[in-house]
Design a protein around this motif. Structure first.
Motif, PDB file in Angstrom:
ATOM      1  N   ALA A  72      44.729  48.126  34.798  1.00 37.18           N
ATOM      2  CA  ALA A  72      43.526  47.494  35.492  1.00 37.18           C
ATOM      3  C   ALA A  72      43.881  46.323  36.407  1.00 37.18           C
ATOM      4  N   ASN A  73      44.758  45.550  36.213  1.00 37.68           N
ATOM      5  CA  ASN A  73      45.255  44.319  36.926  1.00 37.68           C
ATOM      6  C   ASN A  73      44.096  43.563  36.967  1.00 37.68           C
ATOM      7  N   GLY A  74      43.510  43.267  36.005  1.00 36.90           N
ATOM      8  CA  GLY A  74      42.420  42.338  35.965  1.00 36.90           C
ATOM      9  C   GLY A  74      41.038  42.663  36.267  1.00 36.90           C
ATOM     10  N   LYS A  75      40.888  44.009  36.849  1.00 28.33           N
ATOM     11  CA  LYS A  75      39.585  44.696  36.869  1.00 28.33           C
ATOM     12  C   LYS A  75      38.979  44.907  35.773  1.00 28.33           C
ATOM     13  N   SER A  76      37.778  44.638  35.483  1.00 30.70           N
ATOM     14  CA  SER A  76      37.158  44.877  33.958  1.00 30.70           C
ATOM     15  C   SER A  76      35.834  45.234  34.094  1.00 30.70           C
ATOM     16  N   LYS A  77      35.118  45.340  35.211  1.00 34.66           N
ATOM     17  CA  LYS A  77      33.684  45.583  35.130  1.00 34.66           C
ATOM     18  C   LYS A  77      33.315  46.960  35.327  1.00 34.66           C
ATOM     19  N   ILE A  78      32.948  47.889  34.607  1.00 38.46           N
ATOM     20  CA  ILE A  78      33.000  49.386  34.927  1.00 38.46           C
ATOM     21  C   ILE A  78      31.373  50.002  35.157  1.00 38.46           C
TER      22      ILE A  78
END
Length: 327
Positions: free
Chosen positions: A163-169
């Motif tokens: 994800a490398n910090g991406k978290s909102k799906i």
């Protein structure tokens, strides 16, 4: 009542009960399939509006022709009601066996039961029916298909590691009430929750369709401009989502990660191009496995309730090398 007449009554009642029980057990048994050189097989397809369905139909038809079987094909055009009617038509035509790809879990139960009552065995392909209403080995022979829960789980596990910090799906769900939509959501949602640090900001059906997926993705991206991951239950919606991301002035695969299930050639090419980040294959080539299962059943072999199709996984590490093998 005398002792003798009472005893006779009890014995008679027991005999009637045994006959009734035998009748019930007989009804519970699956229809048999005779061993023959050729069969008249029915394939009740749910729709033909995407490459996955087309590949599945081609595989079923090609294998039937290879074996010299008569192939009766129907396309429900996305309608559960039409698919029930299609199965009834096959029953009327006297097919030997019906392969059914049920559009939804509950509405196709009457079709399964009608075939059973008519003495025609049914094998389910790629989608299951509600297990509380119909059971493999009792109402239909078996379900041949992928592990949809595992597919969703594999997507989540890849995301958790990359994800490398991406978290909102944003989650684009498949057809409401279908087993792949239910299970791909369950597998992903549970695994991503267990991973921690992620939020599903929106989850809505795109009905497994490209344009519907695009429209839903556009609306959800406007409502949640901070979303940085789109998980689509199939390639068609993922490709639609790519168009929505680009229309929003963002870069798919970089600004917003795109994850999918199916593994068609167009989606695998999108992985090569960097627009889709990872795809779990859902193998559509059912022909060989379907007719092999038919032969085993006719032979009298015990058929497991679930015949599992194995699926590949595509990401930047192997997409270019595997592109030629994608459907």
């Amino acid at each position: 009542m005398s002792i003798i007449s009472r005893r006779s009554f009890i014995l008679a009642a027991t005999a009637v009960g045994a006959v009734a029980l035998a009748g019930t057990m007989a009804f519970a048994e699956l229809p048999k399939l005779a061993q023959k050189d050729t069969y008249k097989v029915g394939f009740a397809q749910t729709e033909s509006n995407n490459p996955w369905r087309i590949a599945q139909t081609e595989s079923m038809k090609a294998e039937a022709e290879k074996l010299g079987y008569q192939f009766v094909y129907t396309d429900a055009a996305g309608s559960a009601a039409k698919q029930v009617a299609d199965v009834n038509s096959m029953i009327a035509q006297g097919v030997d066996i019906i392969f059914l790809a049920p559009r939804e879990e509950k509405p196709l139960i009457p079709a399964v039961m009608a075939a059973k009552k008519a003495g025609i065995p049914v094998i389910l392909l790629d989608r299951n029916v509600d297990q509380s209403l119909a059971k493999a080995g009792e109402d239909y022979v078996t379900f041949i298909g992928s592990d949809f829960i595992e597919e969703g789980k594999r997507v989540a596990e890849w995301l958790a590691k990359n994800a490398n910090g991406k978290s909102k799906i944003i989650e684009l769900e498949g057809t409401t009430g279908s087993s792949p939509a239910n299970d791909r959501k369950k597998g992903f949602d549970e695994a991503i929750t267990a991973a921690g640090g992620f939020t599903i900001v929106a989850s809505q059906t795109g009905d497994f369709a490209r344009d519907k997926g695009r429209q839903v993705a556009e609306a959800l991206l406007q409502a949640h401009p901070d979303a940085d991951v789109i998980y689509a239950h199939n390639d068609e919606m993922a490709i639609g989502a790519i168009a929505a991301i680009e229309a929003a002035g963002k870069v798919p695969g970089k600004d917003i990660l795109v994850l999918s299930i199916d593994g068609g050639k167009e989606a695998v090419q999108a992985v090569v191009d960097g627009k889709i980040n990872a795809v779990v294959e859902c193998n559509p080539r059912f022909g060989p496995k379907a007719y092999e299962t038919l032969a085993r059943y006719a032979k009298g072999d015990a058929i497991e309730p679930w015949v599992i199709n194995t699926d590949k996984f595509y990401d930047p590490s192997n997409a270019a090398a595997e592109l030629a093998n994608a459907y």
